[in-house]
Write a protein that holds these residues in place. Structure first.
Motif, PDB file in Angstrom:
ATOM      1  N   UNK A 115      54.152 -26.518  26.120  1.00 31.81           N
ATOM      2  CA  UNK A 115      55.613 -26.390  26.211  1.00 31.81           C
ATOM      3  C   UNK A 115      56.011 -25.091  26.906  1.00 31.81           C
ATOM      4  N   UNK A 116      57.097 -25.144  27.684  1.00 31.40           N
ATOM      5  CA  UNK A 116      57.587 -23.949  28.361  1.00 31.40           C
ATOM      6  C   UNK A 116      58.014 -22.903  27.338  1.00 31.40           C
ATOM      7  N   UNK A 117      57.970 -21.636  27.756  1.00 33.13           N
ATOM      8  CA  UNK A 117      58.358 -20.527  26.876  1.00 33.13           C
ATOM      9  C   UNK A 117      59.424 -19.686  27.563  1.00 33.13           C
ATOM     10  N   UNK A 118      60.295 -19.050  26.771  1.00 32.40           N
ATOM     11  CA  UNK A 118      61.340 -18.188  27.301  1.00 32.40           C
ATOM     12  C   UNK A 118      60.733 -16.830  27.697  1.00 32.40           C
ATOM     13  N   UNK A 119      61.531 -16.011  28.343  1.00 37.67           N
ATOM     14  CA  UNK A 119      61.071 -14.678  28.735  1.00 37.67           C
ATOM     15  C   UNK A 119      60.632 -13.893  27.502  1.00 37.67           C
ATOM     16  N   UNK A 120      59.490 -13.249  27.609  1.00 30.19           N
ATOM     17  CA  UNK A 120      58.967 -12.467  26.500  1.00 30.19           C
ATOM     18  C   UNK A 120      58.267 -13.303  25.449  1.00 30.19           C
ATOM     19  N   UNK A 121      58.240 -14.624  25.630  1.00 28.61           N
ATOM     20  CA  UNK A 121      57.595 -15.501  24.670  1.00 28.61           C
ATOM     21  C   UNK A 121      56.352 -16.133  25.302  1.00 28.61           C
ATOM     22  N   UNK A 122      55.546 -16.757  24.451  1.00 24.09           N
ATOM     23  CA  UNK A 122      54.361 -17.473  24.925  1.00 24.09           C
ATOM     24  C   UNK A 122      54.104 -18.667  24.024  1.00 24.09           C
ATOM     25  N   UNK A 123      53.632 -19.773  24.637  1.00 26.91           N
ATOM     26  CA  UNK A 123      53.175 -20.945  23.890  1.00 26.91           C
ATOM     27  C   UNK A 123      51.660 -20.915  23.907  1.00 26.91           C
ATOM     28  N   UNK A 124      51.023 -21.171  22.732  1.00 27.91           N
ATOM     29  CA  UNK A 124      49.564 -21.073  22.657  1.00 27.91           C
ATOM     30  C   UNK A 124      48.991 -22.210  21.821  1.00 27.91           C
TER      31      UNK A 124
END
Length: 369
Positions: A115-124
């Protein structure tokens, strides 16, 4: 979807039959980049792309394969999204699948399907001893568990949405467990196949169009039928050309005959029949009409007598008489011709007849009414 060791490909051959196979490439072998462009994307820029990114690559650009996704805009500037990997490495994967009898419909980096992530975020999500990481919608990585904390801090990630349980939560990062969506990595990736259109099935690795089964079944028959049709059309074309040539020759002969019969008259080939009828109508009742009628009757008579040929014809307009010098097989042939003329109501005077070798030569005077 497939992400496994090369040696295990053979076990998938039966399952892959009549299915679309999507291969997930390990993200630690793929580099995603957004290339800024001087102008709108086009064919010339596509040819120059390797030189635009040459300084950004750790390897020789000629050894890299570049897959293009789609043009985009970054801060109102034109850009193109690409994915790079080692060309030999990718070719080896294609060869392995081909040897295993598996047709690849799409190749895409595995972490790109998170899934896409917002700025400063990450999907793992965890995959074996690695964590697949996605930042934004065009930045991915495959990180060893022992390097994960270092990577997240270096990438300035403050929020992590993880789709697998994590054993150690590192300080300074907000951890959001997506427990409701915990699943196997392939299952999570499969849900997001439509996020991107990227595929490595481009250029030299483009998927060949598969011929439908009906073409394979009927190809020989259709080719034979096509050859026969072409041959038939060729024969008919030759025949048509031959007939057109004959028609042209006959038209030329008709025009020549008309000009000989009516010298000084302008001939229009497309109106020749009408002109001929008009000319004959004008001649009706005149001496020319008598000549034409006599010659017409003469043709009718001579067509019934074999081995009787005309050598010369003279027409006496004042006497309305045809003087025919002819050659016949014997004396009886002249008598037969004389009788046929008389049956048509014509007066016939037979001149002297003389032997000329194997033939008889003589003269007939045929007088009209």
């Amino acid at each position: 979807m497939v992400r496994l060791a090369q040696g295990k490909l053979s076990v998938l051959e039966e399952k892959a039959a009549d299915r679309e196979v999507i291969v997930l490439l390990p993200s630690d072998q793929v580099s995603l980049k957004t290339v800024m462009l001087p102008t709108k994307w086009g064919r010339k820029l596509e040819q120059a792309l390797p030189y635009l990114i040459e300084e950004q690559l750790a390897q020789d650009v000629d050894s890299m394969f570049i897959a293009i996704e789609q043009p985009t805009m970054v801060d109102e500037k034109h850009a193109i999204r690409i994915a790079c990997c080692d060309k030999t490495w990718l070719s080896n994967w294609y060869s392995r699948f081909h040897e295993a009898g598996i047709e690849i419909h799409r190749m895409v980096p595995d972490a790109l399907l998170l899934p896409n992530a917002q700025d400063g975020e990450a999907s793992m999500i965890r995959l074996g001893e690695q964590w697949l990481v996605k930042q934004g919608d065009w930045q991915v990585a495959a990180v060893e568990s022992s390097w994960l904390e270092t990577y997240l801090h270096a990438a300035k990630v403050s929020i992590v949405n993880h789709f697998s349980p994590i054993e150690h939560a590192f300080a300074g990062i907000q951890w959001n467990a997506q427990e409701a969506e915990y699943d196997l990595p392939l299952a999570v990736c499969a849900k997001h196949l439509t996020l991107h259109k990227l595929t490595f099935n481009q250029g030299a690795f483009a998927q060949k169009k598969k011929q439908p089964q009906w073409w394979a079944d009927w190809r020989s028959g259709l080719i034979a039928a096509s050859v026969a049709l072409v041959a038939f059309i060729g024969v008919k074309t030759v025949q048509l050309i031959h007939l057109n040539n004959e028609v042209a020759n006959l038209k030329a002969e008709a025009v020549a005959a008309y000009q000989e019969a009516f010298p000084g008259k302008v001939v229009r080939p497309q109106l020749l029949r009408t002109q001929l009828r008009s000319a004959l109508a004008q001649l009706d009742g005149g001496p020319e009409t008598s000549f034409l009628k006599l010659t017409e009757q003469m043709v009718t008579v001579l067509s019934e007598v074999k081995q009787f040929s005309v050598e010369t014809i003279r027409f006496d307009q004042r006497r309305n008489e045809l003087r025919i010098r002819a050659r016949g097989k014997d004396f009886q042939s002249f008598g037969q011709v004389k009788a046929l003329f008389e049956q048509q109501g014509l007066s016939v005077d037979q001149g002297s007849l003389n032997n000329d070798g194997d033939f008889v030569v003589g003269e007939l005077r045929v007088k009209g009414a």
